[in-house]
Design an enzyme around this catalytic site. Structure first.
Site, PDB file in Angstrom:
ATOM      1  N   ASP A   1       0.994  -1.123  -0.146  1.00  0.00           N
ATOM      2  CA  ASP A   1      -0.113   0.004   0.118  1.00  0.00           C
ATOM      3  C   ASP A   1       0.902   1.143  -0.032  1.00  0.00           C
ATOM      4  O   ASP A   1       1.949   1.137   0.287  1.00  0.00           O
ATOM      5  CB  ASP A   1      -0.908  -0.005   1.300  1.00  0.00           C
ATOM      6  CG  ASP A   1      -1.938   1.202   1.230  1.00  0.00           C
ATOM      7  OD1 ASP A   1      -2.374   1.479   0.086  1.00  0.00           O
ATOM      8  OD2 ASP A   1      -2.029   1.645   2.526  1.00  0.00           O
TER       9      ASP A   1
ATOM     10  N   ASP B   1      -0.270   4.973   1.046  1.00  0.00           N
ATOM     11  CA  ASP B   1      -0.523   5.973   2.221  1.00  0.00           C
ATOM     12  C   ASP B   1      -0.373   5.249   3.436  1.00  0.00           C
ATOM     13  O   ASP B   1      -0.996   4.135   3.662  1.00  0.00           O
ATOM     14  CB  ASP B   1      -1.880   6.653   2.016  1.00  0.00           C
ATOM     15  CG  ASP B   1      -1.837   7.610   0.977  1.00  0.00           C
ATOM     16  OD1 ASP B   1      -0.763   8.287   0.626  1.00  0.00           O
ATOM     17  OD2 ASP B   1      -2.781   7.612   0.007  1.00  0.00           O
TER      18      ASP B   1
END
Length: 285
Positions: A35, A37
């Site tokens: 991922d 963020d």
């Protein structure tokens, strides 16, 4: 040995977990999904050690993708933004919900048509997959992220869905961040359209494991030798788990260690940040 005792001794292996919470009898990690963020960047700044983690991944030659549910930006846009934050990630190593949506639609109905609410990340991905963007009898209404949702566009989407268009949304995130606070995001606007039409969208992005599987195909990866790194239990970890990946929760984002046990599933591994994973790149374990 009594049967019940024998069975209890096998439980950790049946579920692929040791008592320490790591997956057993897996193949070495050859591919990495991460991922963005909360894992590599946080509030626009790189997570400490993220630059070294990405550098080591690139030096190792291991295949990897950075995943994001954000469909606003193209991979090229995101690569530039990440470079400004000190992370040198090539655009071909970025996989967005817009790309996953375009791939899904191309698989389902090649050369189809769609009415799109979204920005360049989504419209570019659909154009490149051979889709026609139109508001005249489209096969699909595709809802993505945008900085300015238009009431006129939402009304048009509702009427097209009422007329028989299939409803697709890039991701179910209800809100997105901004400097002023939360903004309504794709999931919230999808709920409005559903309320008006009675039609639920098919969400392509996380936590749908479809996002993981499309990313795996993009890098010719295999679930048994791929790790998924995320900072959210309800999106990154659950979708990685359902796709059969080795899941790694980092505590540099939204989930704290004392919150993990609240979920009915658990990650394969928990670390403070991606900096702790650098030795795993070489060892694969």
């Amino acid at each position: 040995m009594p049967f019940t005792s024998h069975l209890s001794s096998l439980v950790p292996y049946l579920f692929g977990l040791e008592h320490g919470g790591t997956v057993t009898e897996r193949k070495p990690i050859e591919c990495w999904l991460s991922d963005m963020d909360g894992v590599l960047v946080h509030e626009g700044q790189p997570v400490p050690g993220a630059d070294k983690f990405i550098r080591r991944l690139r030096e190792s030659g291991k295949r990897f993708l950075v995943l994001t549910n954000n469909s606003i930006y193209t991979p090229r846009d995101l690569a530039v933004r990440l470079r400004a934050a000190g992370l040198d990630i090539p655009q071909e190593s970025i996989w967005t919900s817009a790309l996953a949506t375009a791939k899904f639609l191309d698989d389902q109905r090649p050369g189809g048509s769609a009415y799109v609410i979204g920005e360049a990340g989504l419209t570019t991905a659909l154009h490149e997959s051979g889709y026609i963007l139109t508001d005249i009898d489209p096969d699909y209404v595709v809802l993505g992220e945008t900085r300015t949702y238009s009431f006129t566009q939402i009304t048009r989407a509702i009427r097209l869905i009422e007329g028989g268009a299939r409803f697709i949304a890039t991701n179910p995130d209800p809100v997105g961040p901004s400097n002023e606070g939360s903004l309504p995001a794709c999931g919230a606007v999808a709920a409005m359209i559903t309320k008006a039409t009675g039609v639920e969208p098919y969400f392509v992005g996380k936590p749908n494991p479809m996002m993981m599987r499309s990313a795996l195909r993009a890098i010719d990866g295999h679930s048994e030798s791929t790790a998924m790194i995320g900072d959210r239990m309800d999106t990154d970890i659950v979708s990685g788990m359902e796709a059969g990946l080795h899941t790694i929760l980092v505590l540099s984002g939204v989930v704290s260690k004392d919150q993990i046990d609240r979920y009915p599933f658990r990650p394969s591994q928990v670390v403070d940040s991606v900096a702790d994973l650098i030795p795993m790149i070489d060892s694969g374990t």
